[in-house]
Design a protein around this motif. Structure first.
Motif, PDB file in Angstrom:
ATOM      1  N   UNK A 102       0.828  -1.204   0.000  1.00 26.12           N
ATOM      2  CA  UNK A 102       0.000   0.000   0.000  1.00 26.12           C
ATOM      3  C   UNK A 102       0.864   1.256   0.000  1.00 26.12           C
ATOM      4  N   UNK A 103       0.442   2.238  -0.764  1.00 27.40           N
ATOM      5  CA  UNK A 103       1.094   3.551  -0.719  1.00 27.40           C
ATOM      6  C   UNK A 103       0.480   4.336   0.423  1.00 27.40           C
ATOM      7  N   UNK A 104       1.301   4.852   1.299  1.00 29.04           N
ATOM      8  CA  UNK A 104       0.806   5.620   2.443  1.00 29.04           C
ATOM      9  C   UNK A 104       0.552   7.062   2.029  1.00 29.04           C
ATOM     10  N   UNK A 105      -0.643   7.544   2.334  1.00 33.22           N
ATOM     11  CA  UNK A 105      -1.013   8.921   2.041  1.00 33.22           C
ATOM     12  C   UNK A 105      -1.128   9.721   3.330  1.00 33.22           C
ATOM     13  N   UNK A 106      -0.893  11.001   3.226  1.00 26.34           N
ATOM     14  CA  UNK A 106      -0.985  11.864   4.391  1.00 26.34           C
ATOM     15  C   UNK A 106      -2.404  11.851   4.939  1.00 26.34           C
ATOM     16  N   UNK A 107      -2.521  11.688   6.265  1.00 27.50           N
ATOM     17  CA  UNK A 107      -3.825  11.651   6.910  1.00 27.50           C
ATOM     18  C   UNK A 107      -4.393  10.254   7.038  1.00 27.50           C
ATOM     19  N   UNK A 108      -3.662   9.234   6.573  1.00 23.20           N
ATOM     20  CA  UNK A 108      -4.153   7.859   6.598  1.00 23.20           C
ATOM     21  C   UNK A 108      -3.856   7.207   7.946  1.00 23.20           C
ATOM     22  N   UNK A 109      -4.823   6.437   8.439  1.00 26.45           N
ATOM     23  CA  UNK A 109      -4.626   5.687   9.679  1.00 26.45           C
ATOM     24  C   UNK A 109      -3.844   4.423   9.373  1.00 26.45           C
ATOM     25  N   UNK A 110      -2.732   4.215  10.078  1.00 24.69           N
ATOM     26  CA  UNK A 110      -1.913   3.023   9.874  1.00 24.69           C
ATOM     27  C   UNK A 110      -2.382   1.895  10.778  1.00 24.69           C
ATOM     28  N   UNK A 111      -2.517   2.176  12.055  1.00 23.01           N
ATOM     29  CA  UNK A 111      -2.882   1.131  13.012  1.00 23.01           C
ATOM     30  C   UNK A 111      -3.335   1.784  14.317  1.00 23.01           C
ATOM     31  N   UNK A 112      -3.841   0.935  15.208  1.00 20.25           N
ATOM     32  CA  UNK A 112      -4.148   1.370  16.568  1.00 20.25           C
ATOM     33  C   UNK A 112      -3.356   0.481  17.506  1.00 20.25           C
ATOM     34  N   UNK A 113      -2.584   1.110  18.376  1.00 19.51           N
ATOM     35  CA  UNK A 113      -1.699   0.385  19.284  1.00 19.51           C
ATOM     36  C   UNK A 113      -2.058   0.759  20.714  1.00 19.51           C
ATOM     37  N   UNK A 114      -2.498  -0.237  21.469  1.00 21.69           N
ATOM     38  CA  UNK A 114      -2.925  -0.013  22.861  1.00 21.69           C
ATOM     39  C   UNK A 114      -3.897   1.156  22.964  1.00 21.69           C
ATOM     40  N   UNK A 115      -4.864   1.189  22.051  1.00 22.21           N
ATOM     41  CA  UNK A 115      -5.893   2.212  22.067  1.00 22.21           C
ATOM     42  C   UNK A 115      -5.473   3.540  21.469  1.00 22.21           C
ATOM     43  N   UNK A 116      -4.234   3.640  21.037  1.00 18.35           N
ATOM     44  CA  UNK A 116      -3.735   4.904  20.489  1.00 18.35           C
ATOM     45  C   UNK A 116      -3.606   4.794  18.974  1.00 18.35           C
ATOM     46  N   UNK A 117      -4.250   5.700  18.219  1.00 18.42           N
ATOM     47  CA  UNK A 117      -4.132   5.654  16.761  1.00 18.42           C
ATOM     48  C   UNK A 117      -2.771   6.164  16.308  1.00 18.42           C
ATOM     49  N   UNK A 118      -2.309   5.585  15.156  1.00 17.69           N
ATOM     50  CA  UNK A 118      -1.074   6.049  14.535  1.00 17.69           C
ATOM     51  C   UNK A 118      -1.432   6.528  13.135  1.00 17.69           C
ATOM     52  N   UNK A 119      -1.353   7.848  12.916  1.00 15.92           N
ATOM     53  CA  UNK A 119      -1.661   8.452  11.622  1.00 15.92           C
ATOM     54  C   UNK A 119      -0.371   8.706  10.846  1.00 15.92           C
ATOM     55  N   UNK A 120      -0.419   8.474   9.535  1.00 17.87           N
ATOM     56  CA  UNK A 120       0.682   8.871   8.653  1.00 17.87           C
ATOM     57  C   UNK A 120       0.387  10.286   8.165  1.00 17.87           C
ATOM     58  N   UNK A 244       4.657  -4.824   7.623  1.00 19.41           N
ATOM     59  CA  UNK A 244       3.797  -4.297   8.667  1.00 19.41           C
ATOM     60  C   UNK A 244       3.464  -5.431   9.638  1.00 19.41           C
ATOM     61  N   UNK A 245       3.360  -5.101  10.919  1.00 20.15           N
ATOM     62  CA  UNK A 245       3.056  -6.118  11.923  1.00 20.15           C
ATOM     63  C   UNK A 245       1.610  -6.589  11.782  1.00 20.15           C
ATOM     64  N   UNK A 246       1.293  -7.720  12.372  1.00 19.98           N
ATOM     65  CA  UNK A 246      -0.056  -8.263  12.338  1.00 19.98           C
ATOM     66  C   UNK A 246      -0.847  -7.825  13.562  1.00 19.98           C
ATOM     67  N   UNK A 247      -2.159  -7.865  13.407  1.00 20.30           N
ATOM     68  CA  UNK A 247      -3.043  -7.578  14.534  1.00 20.30           C
ATOM     69  C   UNK A 247      -2.755  -8.574  15.658  1.00 20.30           C
ATOM     70  N   UNK A 248      -2.641  -8.054  16.864  1.00 19.39           N
ATOM     71  CA  UNK A 248      -2.321  -8.892  18.010  1.00 19.39           C
ATOM     72  C   UNK A 248      -0.850  -8.924  18.353  1.00 19.39           C
ATOM     73  N   UNK A 249      -0.029  -8.317  17.507  1.00 16.31           N
ATOM     74  CA  UNK A 249       1.419  -8.290  17.778  1.00 16.31           C
ATOM     75  C   UNK A 249       1.699  -7.455  19.015  1.00 16.31           C
ATOM     76  N   UNK A 250       2.774  -7.807  19.699  1.00 13.47           N
ATOM     77  CA  UNK A 250       3.213  -7.054  20.871  1.00 13.47           C
ATOM     78  C   UNK A 250       4.473  -6.303  20.490  1.00 13.47           C
ATOM     79  N   UNK A 251       4.432  -4.988  20.681  1.00 16.62           N
ATOM     80  CA  UNK A 251       5.563  -4.133  20.311  1.00 16.62           C
ATOM     81  C   UNK A 251       6.457  -3.933  21.528  1.00 16.62           C
ATOM     82  N   UNK A 252       7.712  -4.271  21.351  1.00 14.18           N
ATOM     83  CA  UNK A 252       8.696  -4.107  22.423  1.00 14.18           C
ATOM     84  C   UNK A 252       8.995  -2.629  22.607  1.00 14.18           C
TER      85      UNK A 252
END
Length: 409
Positions: A102-120, A244-252
């Motif tokens: 996927x090409x990442x565009x400005x304003x796009x949601x990448x993922x949600x990590x521990x309830x926190x969204x990560x926007x590109x 990109x990591x999978x859903x359920x992954x644990x980030x160190x």
């Protein structure tokens, strides 16, 4: 001879002279017969040898431009990690909104990590602090510019205003998310103080009014803020997801990497010399294949050609010439790995045709080149031109397209 009226026997045949005479006569007769029966075939063989013709070939009109193949290398741009802001403890990936390629565009949601969204997001420079109502500076101006480019509300200035808050809230709500806010603790404290004053008979009206004004001020200051840890600032050059990591992954927390993006255009590049440069024009189609044959016949076109460059590299290993950049007509093949060596082939131009003969029909003597025409007594003199795939261009007054020439020794 006769003796006593009877014939004399042929006793002379038993003599050596008589026997030799008989053998000689027999050999003469056998020789005559062999000569008679073998003369015609031998004469025919002699005539055939004198007129030996290996074969005939037709003079044709055909293109004699051969394919051009040069070496090049794959350039896949640069890779960079999607790194999360530092946090305590492990983080859990609960949603992933992008996939590999996927090409990442400005304003796009990448993922949600521990309830926190990560926007590109794409900005001229990465922002470096949390921002809230009343803040100002170049980073606030860049934030307002970002919101404006995304079609959100914006203060269009270097000041963080209520319009800035509205724009941030719109960004989050577009993904059914609630924007982070600040000042809630101050509002709670001010509200508690005012409520207590209202129920306390010993507090006069003036003090109550002061507490109410403090509550209104706390409420006015509280609201949506810009939280830096919710944003990943994109590199330039149409970055796309490489991993990109999978859903359920644990980030160190020590290596908080969500994935990898590759930025910059993926291309194939080659250096061509002066003799080849004129063949490669912008838009010219070529085929690209890896030298180990893992990828073959991918269609590319010439994107751009550099100015002339001198020899470069260690010991001038890169010869002088022009750098040609090729881009893929479709999605860039995943199999073409960065820095892979490739072969680039430009097909010959079939539109330019000329009179040509097979090379085996061209002959040469001290006076120059010629061909033999079947049944002709004289040599047909020709001038030659381009040569490719066993054929050669010729021009002459004594042959034309459709004629036949003698080929062979």
């Amino acid at each position: 001879m006769k003796a006593n009226g009877k014939s004399r026997p042929l006793g002379w045949l038993s003599t050596p002279l008589g026997l030799a005479s008989v053998v000689g006569c027999v050999l003469a007769i056998v020789g005559f017969m062999l000569g008679y029966f073998l003369r015609a075939p031998l004469d025919d063989l002699k005539d055939t040898d004198e007129q030996t013709v290996t074969g005939l070939a037709k003079v044709e009109e055909r293109a004699l431009t051969s394919d051009t193949t040069i070496g090049g290398n794959v350039r896949r741009g640069k890779t960079s990690d999607i790194t999360l802001q530092a946090s305590e403890g492990e983080q859990v990936v609960t949603r992933v909104e992008v996939s590999k390629g996927d090409v990442l565009n400005s304003g796009q949601l990448i993922a949600i990590v521990s309830g926190r969204p990560i926007f590109a997001v794409s900005t001229e420079f990465p922002l470096y602090r949390n921002l809230d109502l009343g803040d100002s500076g170049d980073d606030v101006r860049e934030l307002n510019s970002l919101l404006s480019n995304l079609g959100k509300a914006s203060a269009r200035s270097e000041n963080f205003t209520q319009s800035t808050r509205d724009g941030i809230a719109q960004l989050y709500s577009g993904y059914d998310l609630k924007a982070p806010s600040s000042g809630q603790d101050e509002v709670k404290e001010a509200q508690a103080a005012y409520d207590e004053a209202k129920s306390d008979s010993e507090v006069d009206d003036e003090e109550r009014q002061t507490l109410l004004e403090q509550l209104d001020s706390a409420k006015a200051k509280a609201g949506v803020q810009f939280r830096l840890s919710d944003f990943y600032f994109l590199p330039s050059g149409s970055p796309n997801i490489e991993k990109i990591v999978k859903r359920g992954s644990i980030i160190d927390s020590e290596e908080p990497v969500l994935g990898t993006v590759r930025s910059g255009e993926s291309t194939v590049k080659a250096r061509v010399d002066l003799s080849q440069a004129e063949k490669f024009e912008t838009g010219t189609e070529v085929t690209v294949s890896t030298t180990d044959s893992t990828v073959s016949q991918e269609i590319f076109t010439v994107k751009e050609i550099s100015d002339f460059k001198e020899a470069s590299g260690e010991d001038d290993k890169i010869p002088p010439g022009y750098d040609v950049t090729f881009e893929s007509e479709d999605d860039f093949p995943d199999e073409l790995q960065d820095a892979a060596a490739v072969s680039i082939t430009l097909a010959g131009d079939d539109s330019d045709k000329s009179t040509a003969i097979p090379l085996v029909g061209l002959r040469e003597d001290p006076e120059g080149n010629y061909v033999l025409l079947p049944g002709a007594d004289e040599k047909c003199r020709v001038s030659t031109g381009e040569e490719a795939s066993g054929w050669i261009e010729v021009s002459s007054d004594c042959i034309t397209v459709g004629d036949k020439i003698v080929v062979g020794p």
